[in-house]
Design a protein around this motif. Structure first.
Motif, PDB file in Angstrom:
ATOM      1  N   ASP A  36       0.844  -1.194   0.000  1.00  0.00           N
ATOM      2  CA  ASP A  36       0.000   0.000   0.000  1.00  0.00           C
ATOM      3  C   ASP A  36       0.880   1.245   0.000  1.00  0.00           C
ATOM      4  O   ASP A  36       1.865   1.328   0.747  1.00  0.00           O
ATOM      5  CB  ASP A  36      -0.891  -0.003   1.246  1.00  0.00           C
ATOM      6  N   LEU A  37       0.553   2.214  -0.838  1.00  0.00           N
ATOM      7  CA  LEU A  37       1.415   3.378  -1.028  1.00  0.00           C
ATOM      8  C   LEU A  37       1.665   4.139   0.264  1.00  0.00           C
ATOM      9  O   LEU A  37       2.804   4.492   0.586  1.00  0.00           O
ATOM     10  CB  LEU A  37       0.815   4.313  -2.080  1.00  0.00           C
ATOM     11  N   LYS A  38       0.614   4.400   1.031  1.00  0.00           N
ATOM     12  CA  LYS A  38       0.783   5.177   2.251  1.00  0.00           C
ATOM     13  C   LYS A  38       1.548   4.384   3.313  1.00  0.00           C
ATOM     14  O   LYS A  38       2.401   4.939   4.028  1.00  0.00           O
ATOM     15  CB  LYS A  38      -0.568   5.637   2.784  1.00  0.00           C
ATOM     16  N   ALA A  39       1.263   3.103   3.406  1.00  0.00           N
ATOM     17  CA  ALA A  39       2.005   2.264   4.352  1.00  0.00           C
ATOM     18  C   ALA A  39       3.471   2.175   3.945  1.00  0.00           C
ATOM     19  O   ALA A  39       4.362   2.190   4.793  1.00  0.00           O
ATOM     20  CB  ALA A  39       1.383   0.876   4.419  1.00  0.00           C
ATOM     21  N   LYS A  40       3.713   2.116   2.637  1.00  0.00           N
ATOM     22  CA  LYS A  40       5.096   2.062   2.165  1.00  0.00           C
ATOM     23  C   LYS A  40       5.810   3.379   2.456  1.00  0.00           C
ATOM     24  O   LYS A  40       6.997   3.401   2.777  1.00  0.00           O
ATOM     25  CB  LYS A  40       5.159   1.747   0.674  1.00  0.00           C
ATOM     26  N   GLY A  41       5.090   4.468   2.346  1.00  0.00           N
ATOM     27  CA  GLY A  41       5.679   5.768   2.687  1.00  0.00           C
ATOM     28  C   GLY A  41       6.128   5.810   4.136  1.00  0.00           C
ATOM     29  O   GLY A  41       7.217   6.308   4.453  1.00  0.00           O
ATOM     30  N   LEU A  42       5.306   5.261   5.043  1.00  0.00           N
ATOM     31  CA  LEU A  42       5.672   5.218   6.459  1.00  0.00           C
ATOM     32  C   LEU A  42       6.843   4.268   6.701  1.00  0.00           C
ATOM     33  O   LEU A  42       7.684   4.515   7.568  1.00  0.00           O
ATOM     34  CB  LEU A  42       4.462   4.806   7.300  1.00  0.00           C
ATOM     35  N   ARG A  91       8.427   7.573  22.187  1.00  0.00           N
ATOM     36  CA  ARG A  91       7.130   8.214  21.946  1.00  0.00           C
ATOM     37  C   ARG A  91       6.419   7.557  20.766  1.00  0.00           C
ATOM     38  O   ARG A  91       5.206   7.302  20.823  1.00  0.00           O
ATOM     39  CB  ARG A  91       7.335   9.712  21.685  1.00  0.00           C
ATOM     40  N   ILE A  92       7.169   7.295  19.704  1.00  0.00           N
ATOM     41  CA  ILE A  92       6.571   6.640  18.530  1.00  0.00           C
ATOM     42  C   ILE A  92       6.028   5.270  18.911  1.00  0.00           C
ATOM     43  O   ILE A  92       4.892   4.902  18.579  1.00  0.00           O
ATOM     44  CB  ILE A  92       7.622   6.486  17.404  1.00  0.00           C
ATOM     45  N   LEU A  93       6.832   4.507  19.637  1.00  0.00           N
ATOM     46  CA  LEU A  93       6.464   3.124  19.966  1.00  0.00           C
ATOM     47  C   LEU A  93       5.438   3.036  21.094  1.00  0.00           C
ATOM     48  O   LEU A  93       4.934   1.948  21.381  1.00  0.00           O
ATOM     49  CB  LEU A  93       7.730   2.343  20.316  1.00  0.00           C
ATOM     50  N   SER A  94       5.106   4.156  21.707  1.00  0.00           N
ATOM     51  CA  SER A  94       4.007   4.166  22.679  1.00  0.00           C
ATOM     52  C   SER A  94       2.655   4.133  21.973  1.00  0.00           C
ATOM     53  O   SER A  94       1.629   3.838  22.594  1.00  0.00           O
ATOM     54  CB  SER A  94       4.089   5.415  23.570  1.00  0.00           C
ATOM     55  N   LYS A  95       2.665   4.420  20.674  1.00  0.00           N
ATOM     56  CA  LYS A  95       1.419   4.518  19.904  1.00  0.00           C
ATOM     57  C   LYS A  95       1.225   3.368  18.928  1.00  0.00           C
ATOM     58  O   LYS A  95       0.142   3.202  18.375  1.00  0.00           O
ATOM     59  CB  LYS A  95       1.405   5.842  19.123  1.00  0.00           C
ATOM     60  N   GLN A  96       2.270   2.601  18.681  1.00  0.00           N
ATOM     61  CA  GLN A  96       2.190   1.524  17.693  1.00  0.00           C
ATOM     62  C   GLN A  96       3.206   0.453  18.032  1.00  0.00           C
ATOM     63  O   GLN A  96       4.172   0.693  18.766  1.00  0.00           O
ATOM     64  CB  GLN A  96       2.421   2.066  16.281  1.00  0.00           C
ATOM     65  N   LYS A  97       3.007  -0.733  17.464  1.00  0.00           N
ATOM     66  CA  LYS A  97       3.839  -1.884  17.818  1.00  0.00           C
ATOM     67  C   LYS A  97       5.243  -1.802  17.239  1.00  0.00           C
ATOM     68  O   LYS A  97       6.224  -2.170  17.875  1.00  0.00           O
ATOM     69  CB  LYS A  97       3.151  -3.165  17.360  1.00  0.00           C
ATOM     70  N   TYR A  98       5.317  -1.312  15.998  1.00  0.00           N
ATOM     71  CA  TYR A  98       6.601  -1.246  15.308  1.00  0.00           C
ATOM     72  C   TYR A  98       6.863   0.181  14.831  1.00  0.00           C
ATOM     73  O   TYR A  98       6.015   1.060  14.963  1.00  0.00           O
ATOM     74  CB  TYR A  98       6.634  -2.241  14.144  1.00  0.00           C
ATOM     75  N   LEU A  99       8.008   0.387  14.228  1.00  0.00           N
ATOM     76  CA  LEU A  99       8.446   1.743  13.937  1.00  0.00           C
ATOM     77  C   LEU A  99       7.603   2.432  12.865  1.00  0.00           C
ATOM     78  O   LEU A  99       7.492   3.652  12.860  1.00  0.00           O
ATOM     79  CB  LEU A  99       9.925   1.724  13.505  1.00  0.00           C
ATOM     80  N   SER A 100       7.008   1.661  11.951  1.00  0.00           N
ATOM     81  CA  SER A 100       6.192   2.293  10.906  1.00  0.00           C
ATOM     82  C   SER A 100       4.714   1.957  11.039  1.00  0.00           C
ATOM     83  O   SER A 100       3.915   2.332  10.181  1.00  0.00           O
ATOM     84  CB  SER A 100       6.693   1.890   9.517  1.00  0.00           C
ATOM     85  N   GLY A 101       4.345   1.252  12.088  1.00  0.00           N
ATOM     86  CA  GLY A 101       2.937   0.879  12.266  1.00  0.00           C
ATOM     87  C   GLY A 101       2.825  -0.374  13.103  1.00  0.00           C
ATOM     88  O   GLY A 101       3.657  -0.622  13.983  1.00  0.00           O
ATOM     89  N   ASP A 102       1.815  -1.180  12.825  1.00  0.00           N
ATOM     90  CA  ASP A 102       1.577  -2.372  13.629  1.00  0.00           C
ATOM     91  C   ASP A 102       2.053  -3.664  12.980  1.00  0.00           C
ATOM     92  O   ASP A 102       1.746  -4.757  13.472  1.00  0.00           O
ATOM     93  CB  ASP A 102       0.088  -2.466  13.989  1.00  0.00           C
ATOM     94  N   GLU A 103       2.800  -3.554  11.888  1.00  0.00           N
ATOM     95  CA  GLU A 103       3.396  -4.720  11.247  1.00  0.00           C
ATOM     96  C   GLU A 103       4.911  -4.534  11.162  1.00  0.00           C
ATOM     97  O   GLU A 103       5.393  -3.436  10.856  1.00  0.00           O
ATOM     98  CB  GLU A 103       2.824  -4.925   9.832  1.00  0.00           C
ATOM     99  N   VAL A 104       5.643  -5.597  11.419  1.00  0.00           N
ATOM    100  CA  VAL A 104       7.097  -5.525  11.341  1.00  0.00           C
ATOM    101  C   VAL A 104       7.536  -5.290   9.898  1.00  0.00           C
ATOM    102  O   VAL A 104       6.906  -5.780   8.954  1.00  0.00           O
ATOM    103  CB  VAL A 104       7.735  -6.823  11.891  1.00  0.00           C
ATOM    104  N   THR A 105       8.591  -4.503   9.715  1.00  0.00           N
ATOM    105  CA  THR A 105       9.146  -4.250   8.380  1.00  0.00           C
ATOM    106  C   THR A 105      10.669  -4.332   8.456  1.00  0.00           C
ATOM    107  O   THR A 105      11.254  -4.489   9.528  1.00  0.00           O
ATOM    108  CB  THR A 105       8.753  -2.860   7.853  1.00  0.00           C
TER     109      THR A 105
END
Length: 214
Positions: free
Chosen positions: A89-95, A149-163
């Protein structure tokens, strides 16, 4: 043809690639490069890797070097198997790309130099510079505050899926304690994230040394 990885069993950058190989379930052959014999500076090696560094990958004559570039190549070539490490997904890839840039600019720059200063310099017969080390660690701690701070809101650095962006951190994240740095362990969200990453079978398989899987 089986992929051939030229590197060292205990090399941080070779481990970065091997972790991704295991995540993507890609068999590979490891060819050990003998640093004591300066094989990495031989004309044959420099023909493949002009900077004389490890690792590089040979995929049936296609040569690619730089560990993060190799990881991206593997993740995209084998996109339909193993763990999906680059979002489509384009936006997920951007993150994801944002997180990958964060790793390179805000973590690797400081962590690798700090580890080199007090872990590798003595092994090379060099004298560590405590002022340089202290400055690097102080800046790294500030960067890790942002990570927390980032990881207080999500599981991984770009969201909730490991990359790949998460996995890129592993070799030097686990080397920091050897340098006497506990900056990751004392930040709860960073500590949770790192425990998650280091518990993955891919890292557990190679953390004590890499072996060929084909």
């Amino acid at each position: 043809m089986v992929l051939t990885l030229y590197g060292l069993s205990f090399s941080t950058c070779t481990k970065r690639v091997a972790t991704v190989m295991h995540e993507k379930q890609v068999p590979f052959k490891l060819v050990q490069v003998d640093y004591l014999k300066n094989e990495h500076k031989s004309p044959a090696f420099l023909e493949k890797q002009p900077f004389g560094q490890v690792p590089y990958l040979d995929d049936d004559g296609y040569i690619i070097y730089e560990s993060r570039a190799i990881c991206r190549y593997i993740a995209e070539k084998y996109a339909d198997q193993g763990t999906a490490l680059i979002p489509r997904d384009l936006k997920a890839k951007g993150l994801f790309e944002q997180a990958a840039s964060v790793e390179l600019s805000n973590f690797d720059y400081y962590a690798t130099r700090a580890v080199f200063e007090v872990v590798y310099k003595p092994k090379l017969g060099l004298v560590p510079d405590s002022a340089v080390f202290d400055s690097l660690v102080a800046t790294l701690e500030q960067k890790l505050d942002a990570y927390d701070r980032i990881l207080s809101k999500q599981k991984y650095l770009s969201g909730d899926e490991v990359t790949l962006a998460d996995l890129f951190h592993l070799p030097y994240a686990v080397s920091l304690p050897e340098a006497g740095v506990n900056a990751m362990e004392v930040r709860p969200n960073v500590a949770r994230w790192l425990k998650d990453l280091t518990s993955r079978p891919s890292w557990q398989t190679i953390k004590d040394g890499i072996s060929s899987t084909a």
